[in-house]
Write a protein that holds these residues in place. Structure first.
Motif, PDB file in Angstrom:
ATOM      1  N   ALA A 116     -18.172  -8.304   1.801  1.00 11.25           N
ATOM      2  CA  ALA A 116     -17.956  -6.874   1.932  1.00 11.25           C
ATOM      3  C   ALA A 116     -18.632  -6.246   0.884  1.00 11.25           C
ATOM      4  CB  ALA A 116     -16.460  -6.397   2.119  1.00 11.25           C
ATOM      5  N   GLY A 117     -19.260  -5.059   1.373  1.00 13.88           N
ATOM      6  CA  GLY A 117     -20.211  -4.455   0.384  1.00 13.88           C
ATOM      7  C   GLY A 117     -19.306  -3.654  -0.829  1.00 13.88           C
ATOM      8  N   PRO A 118     -19.477  -4.302  -1.978  1.00 14.07           N
ATOM      9  CA  PRO A 118     -19.100  -3.532  -3.331  1.00 14.07           C
ATOM     10  C   PRO A 118     -19.001  -2.060  -3.428  1.00 14.07           C
ATOM     11  CG  PRO A 118     -20.677  -4.847  -4.030  1.00 14.07           C
ATOM     12  CD  PRO A 118     -20.378  -5.084  -2.516  1.00 14.07           C
ATOM     13  N   ASP A 119     -20.478  -1.705  -3.110  1.00 15.26           N
ATOM     14  CA  ASP A 119     -20.449  -0.147  -3.169  1.00 15.26           C
ATOM     15  C   ASP A 119     -19.643   0.589  -2.166  1.00 15.26           C
ATOM     16  OD1 ASP A 119     -22.500  -0.793  -5.084  1.00 15.26           O
ATOM     17  OD2 ASP A 119     -24.423  -0.619  -3.547  1.00 15.26           O
ATOM     18  N   VAL A 125     -12.494   3.898  -2.783  1.00 11.47           N
ATOM     19  CA  VAL A 125     -11.643   4.058  -3.918  1.00 11.47           C
ATOM     20  C   VAL A 125     -11.835   5.545  -4.381  1.00 11.47           C
ATOM     21  CG1 VAL A 125     -11.124   3.205  -6.125  1.00 11.47           C
ATOM     22  CG2 VAL A 125     -11.301   1.748  -4.495  1.00 11.47           C
ATOM     23  N   ARG A 126     -12.970   5.836  -4.538  1.00 10.63           N
ATOM     24  CA  ARG A 126     -13.270   7.167  -5.293  1.00 10.63           C
ATOM     25  C   ARG A 126     -12.911   8.320  -4.036  1.00 10.63           C
ATOM     26  NH1 ARG A 126     -19.026   5.607  -7.241  1.00 10.63           N
ATOM     27  NH2 ARG A 126     -18.509   5.009  -9.506  1.00 10.63           N
ATOM     28  N   GLU A 127     -13.263   8.226  -2.628  1.00 10.77           N
ATOM     29  CA  GLU A 127     -13.057   9.185  -1.684  1.00 10.77           C
ATOM     30  C   GLU A 127     -11.570   9.244  -1.641  1.00 10.77           C
ATOM     31  OE1 GLU A 127     -13.296   9.836   3.116  1.00 10.77           O
ATOM     32  OE2 GLU A 127     -14.299   8.137   2.012  1.00 10.77           O
ATOM     33  N   HIS A 128     -10.543   8.469  -1.697  1.00 10.46           N
ATOM     34  CA  HIS A 128      -9.083   8.261  -1.473  1.00 10.46           C
ATOM     35  C   HIS A 128      -8.496   8.326  -2.850  1.00 10.46           C
ATOM     36  CE1 HIS A 128      -9.793   7.975   2.721  1.00 10.46           C
ATOM     37  NE2 HIS A 128     -10.585   6.903   2.534  1.00 10.46           N
ATOM     38  N   ARG A 129      -9.076   8.594  -3.853  1.00 12.26           N
ATOM     39  CA  ARG A 129      -8.441   8.589  -5.203  1.00 12.26           C
ATOM     40  C   ARG A 129      -7.240   7.716  -5.447  1.00 12.26           C
ATOM     41  NH1 ARG A 129      -6.345  14.331  -5.687  1.00 12.26           N
ATOM     42  NH2 ARG A 129      -5.670  14.033  -3.501  1.00 12.26           N
ATOM     43  N   VAL A 130      -7.811   6.435  -5.140  1.00 11.52           N
ATOM     44  CA  VAL A 130      -6.678   5.006  -5.174  1.00 11.52           C
ATOM     45  C   VAL A 130      -6.356   4.977  -6.390  1.00 11.52           C
ATOM     46  CG1 VAL A 130      -6.673   2.699  -4.672  1.00 11.52           C
ATOM     47  CG2 VAL A 130      -7.759   4.284  -3.095  1.00 11.52           C
ATOM     48  N   ASP A 131      -4.903   4.790  -6.539  1.00 18.96           N
ATOM     49  CA  ASP A 131      -4.625   4.414  -7.972  1.00 18.96           C
ATOM     50  C   ASP A 131      -4.247   2.984  -8.255  1.00 18.96           C
ATOM     51  OD1 ASP A 131      -3.849   7.100  -8.802  1.00 18.96           O
ATOM     52  OD2 ASP A 131      -2.341   7.074  -7.268  1.00 18.96           O
ATOM     53  N   VAL A 132      -3.969   2.048  -7.077  1.00 15.35           N
ATOM     54  CA  VAL A 132      -3.859   0.809  -7.039  1.00 15.35           C
ATOM     55  C   VAL A 132      -4.519   0.147  -5.914  1.00 15.35           C
ATOM     56  CG1 VAL A 132      -2.141  -1.173  -6.790  1.00 15.35           C
ATOM     57  CG2 VAL A 132      -1.506   0.726  -8.406  1.00 15.35           C
ATOM     58  N   ALA A 146     -18.622  -5.200  -8.147  1.00 16.36           N
ATOM     59  CA  ALA A 146     -17.770  -3.971  -7.616  1.00 16.36           C
ATOM     60  C   ALA A 146     -17.873  -3.170  -9.253  1.00 16.36           C
ATOM     61  CB  ALA A 146     -16.427  -4.384  -7.547  1.00 16.36           C
ATOM     62  N   ASP A 147     -17.626  -4.154 -10.252  1.00 14.21           N
ATOM     63  CA  ASP A 147     -17.706  -3.309 -11.513  1.00 14.21           C
ATOM     64  C   ASP A 147     -18.960  -2.556 -11.808  1.00 14.21           C
ATOM     65  OD1 ASP A 147     -15.090  -3.911 -12.150  1.00 14.21           O
ATOM     66  OD2 ASP A 147     -15.286  -5.576 -13.328  1.00 14.21           O
ATOM     67  N   ALA A 148     -20.117  -3.316 -11.537  1.00 21.14           N
ATOM     68  CA  ALA A 148     -21.388  -2.813 -11.562  1.00 21.14           C
ATOM     69  C   ALA A 148     -21.744  -1.293 -10.810  1.00 21.14           C
ATOM     70  CB  ALA A 148     -22.442  -3.887 -11.346  1.00 21.14           C
ATOM     71  N   ALA A 149     -20.924  -1.433  -9.648  1.00 16.63           N
ATOM     72  CA  ALA A 149     -20.928  -0.308  -8.898  1.00 16.63           C
ATOM     73  C   ALA A 149     -19.974   0.883  -9.178  1.00 16.63           C
ATOM     74  CB  ALA A 149     -20.974  -0.656  -7.304  1.00 16.63           C
ATOM     75  N   GLY A 150     -19.313   0.670 -10.083  1.00 13.41           N
ATOM     76  CA  GLY A 150     -18.397   1.704 -10.954  1.00 13.41           C
ATOM     77  C   GLY A 150     -16.917   1.613 -10.698  1.00 13.41           C
ATOM     78  N   MET A 151     -16.530   0.465 -10.132  1.00 11.26           N
ATOM     79  CA  MET A 151     -15.097  -0.164 -10.055  1.00 11.26           C
ATOM     80  C   MET A 151     -14.239   0.243 -11.225  1.00 11.26           C
ATOM     81  SD  MET A 151     -12.766  -0.716  -7.657  1.00 11.26           S
ATOM     82  CE  MET A 151     -13.389  -1.837  -6.206  1.00 11.26           C
ATOM     83  N   LEU A 172      -5.997  -4.084  -8.963  1.00 13.72           N
ATOM     84  CA  LEU A 172      -6.767  -3.120 -10.015  1.00 13.72           C
ATOM     85  C   LEU A 172      -6.137  -2.029 -10.059  1.00 13.72           C
ATOM     86  CD1 LEU A 172      -8.732  -5.446  -9.196  1.00 13.72           C
ATOM     87  CD2 LEU A 172     -10.519  -3.703  -9.093  1.00 13.72           C
ATOM     88  N   SER A 173      -5.798  -1.299 -10.964  1.00 11.42           N
ATOM     89  CA  SER A 173      -5.017  -0.192 -11.317  1.00 11.42           C
ATOM     90  C   SER A 173      -5.858   0.914 -12.123  1.00 11.42           C
ATOM     91  CB  SER A 173      -3.776  -0.534 -11.876  1.00 11.42           C
ATOM     92  OG  SER A 173      -3.056   0.552 -11.898  1.00 11.42           O
ATOM     93  N   ARG A 174      -5.456   2.420 -11.589  1.00 14.09           N
ATOM     94  CA  ARG A 174      -5.718   3.474 -12.504  1.00 14.09           C
ATOM     95  C   ARG A 174      -4.888   3.379 -13.743  1.00 14.09           C
ATOM     96  NH1 ARG A 174      -9.144   7.199 -11.022  1.00 14.09           N
ATOM     97  NH2 ARG A 174      -8.957   6.362  -8.844  1.00 14.09           N
ATOM     98  N   HIS A 175      -3.672   3.072 -13.398  1.00 12.36           N
ATOM     99  CA  HIS A 175      -2.596   3.088 -14.482  1.00 12.36           C
ATOM    100  C   HIS A 175      -2.640   1.735 -15.346  1.00 12.36           C
ATOM    101  CE1 HIS A 175      -1.659   6.982 -12.456  1.00 12.36           C
ATOM    102  NE2 HIS A 175      -1.285   6.427 -11.509  1.00 12.36           N
ATOM    103  N   PRO A 176      -1.853   1.907 -16.423  1.00 16.26           N
ATOM    104  CA  PRO A 176      -1.896   0.507 -17.273  1.00 16.26           C
ATOM    105  C   PRO A 176      -0.805  -0.319 -16.337  1.00 16.26           C
ATOM    106  CG  PRO A 176      -1.466   2.518 -18.578  1.00 16.26           C
ATOM    107  CD  PRO A 176      -1.745   3.021 -17.368  1.00 16.26           C
ATOM    108  N   LEU A 177      -1.091  -1.571 -16.624  1.00 21.18           N
ATOM    109  CA  LEU A 177      -0.259  -2.615 -15.923  1.00 21.18           C
ATOM    110  C   LEU A 177      -0.059  -3.635 -17.014  1.00 21.18           C
ATOM    111  CD1 LEU A 177      -2.269  -4.899 -15.148  1.00 21.18           C
ATOM    112  CD2 LEU A 177      -2.806  -3.476 -13.212  1.00 21.18           C
ATOM    113  N   ARG A 178       1.085  -4.450 -16.281  1.00 20.42           N
ATOM    114  CA  ARG A 178       1.352  -5.737 -16.978  1.00 20.42           C
ATOM    115  C   ARG A 178       1.227  -6.952 -15.970  1.00 20.42           C
ATOM    116  NH1 ARG A 178       5.759  -9.050 -16.946  1.00 20.42           N
ATOM    117  NH2 ARG A 178       6.858  -7.615 -15.514  1.00 20.42           N
TER     118      ARG A 178
END
Length: 325
Positions: A116-119, A125-132, A146-151, A172-178
């Protein structure tokens, strides 16, 4: 000779009504009884919504033909099949969706061994403001792309159990995790586990589900064992969200039993449980079935649910906006 032909013709005419009525009746019995852990029924059971719709055709033929006994059997079978499928497009009117709890936007994507395309994934993720974000079939190379594309700018925290091949998993998370470790299903598919600290919402246990698919006779028992090991809901304990590629539909009793432990299926809550998330692919004319889903414990509200598009994968991502208690 004519008598023999007449006898054969009479026998065929007598058998034909039952040939029309019995397939749906047998399917209904298997579905209601939960006899679906043998191959190939484990695969075929996923297509129950199509069988339910198709069961109306022989019923109509038998009614027009006035074969009342066979029509009665066909009618009971059609009613049973429609009854188990219909709730998936009837919204529950979720009262919890309007609660004042903290929103948590989650998404799951099977990236098909990194095809699948990482871009595109980052754009979703950006469009839907995904948290997790829960990922299946993810490799280290795919995460790097995906990280190179901004993940990493969007979701900087992660539990990474990516490996080459189909077994990789990550959260993957926008918030801190354990990092809560990894569950390895029979057959080797991994499930990354994390405890996410949501500002204003406490902690949430998140797991990227991916039991082995029942693609052959010898792996079907492994598929069933994989469901035995899935985490049950904790509606009286920590908030839990289980999302991913379950390789099962609501017509498999193993998944229904898992949900009955205290989860709710986000798609079914909003009446969107018949949208296919897998197939067709690679030129195959396989009707779409719903394998990917978001399960949250019964204290969690469901404000939104969508099936998205991710070119290059044979699965469509699923997105849900949840309301934490």
């Amino acid at each position: 000779m004519k008598d023999s032909l007449r006898f054969v013709k009479r026998g065929l005419l007598s058998a034909l009504p039952w040939a029309l009525a019995l397939p749906a009746a047998v399917w209904a019995v298997l579905r209601l009884a939960g006899w679906d852990t043998w191959y190939p029924m484990a695969q075929l059971m996923a297509f129950t919504p199509y069988v339910a719709a198709g069961s109306l055709v022989p019923l109509a033929v038998l009614l027009v033909w006035r074969r009342w006994t066979a029509a009665a059997v066909a009618g009971v079978a059609a009613l049973a099949l429609v009854a188990v499928v219909a709730p998936r497009f009837l919204a529950d009117g979720d009262a919890l969706a309007g609660a004042r709890g903290q929103a948590l936007r989650v998404m799951s994507a099977n990236v098909l061994v990194g095809s699948a395309g990482p871009d595109t994934l980052v754009a979703l993720v950006r469009e839907h403001r995904v948290d997790v974000l829960a990922l299946q079939e993810v490799s280290p190379d795919y995460l790097a792309a995906a990280d190179a594309a901004g993940m990493r700018d969007e979701l900087p925290f992660r539990v990474d159990y990516a490996v080459p091949g189909v077994e990789g998993s990550a959260v993957l998370s926008r918030h801190p995790l354990r990092d809560d470790g990894v569950r390895v299903n029979p057959g080797g598919f991994r499930q990354a586990r994390a405890e996410v600290s949501v500002p204003g919402g406490g902690s949430v246990l998140v797991e990227s589900a991916h039991p082995l698919a029942p693609w052959a006779d010898f792996v079907t028992p492994l598929w069933a064992r994989g469901f035995d090991d899935q985490p049950r809901a904790t509606p009286d304990g920590p908030v839990r969200v289980l999302l991913g590629d379950f390789n099962a539909t609501l017509d498999h009793h193993l998944l229904r039993e898992l949900i009955d432990s205290g989860y709710r299926d986000a798609a079914e809550v909003l009446g969107r449980g018949l949208t296919g998330t897998w197939g067709p692919y690679d030129g195959n004319m396989i009707p779409p079935v719903t394998l990917d889903r978001v399960l949250a414990d019964r204290r969690v509200g469901v404000r939104d649910f969508r099936v998205l598009d991710l070119p290059g994968s044979d699965h469509r991502p699923v997105y849900a906006e949840l309301v934490l208690p």
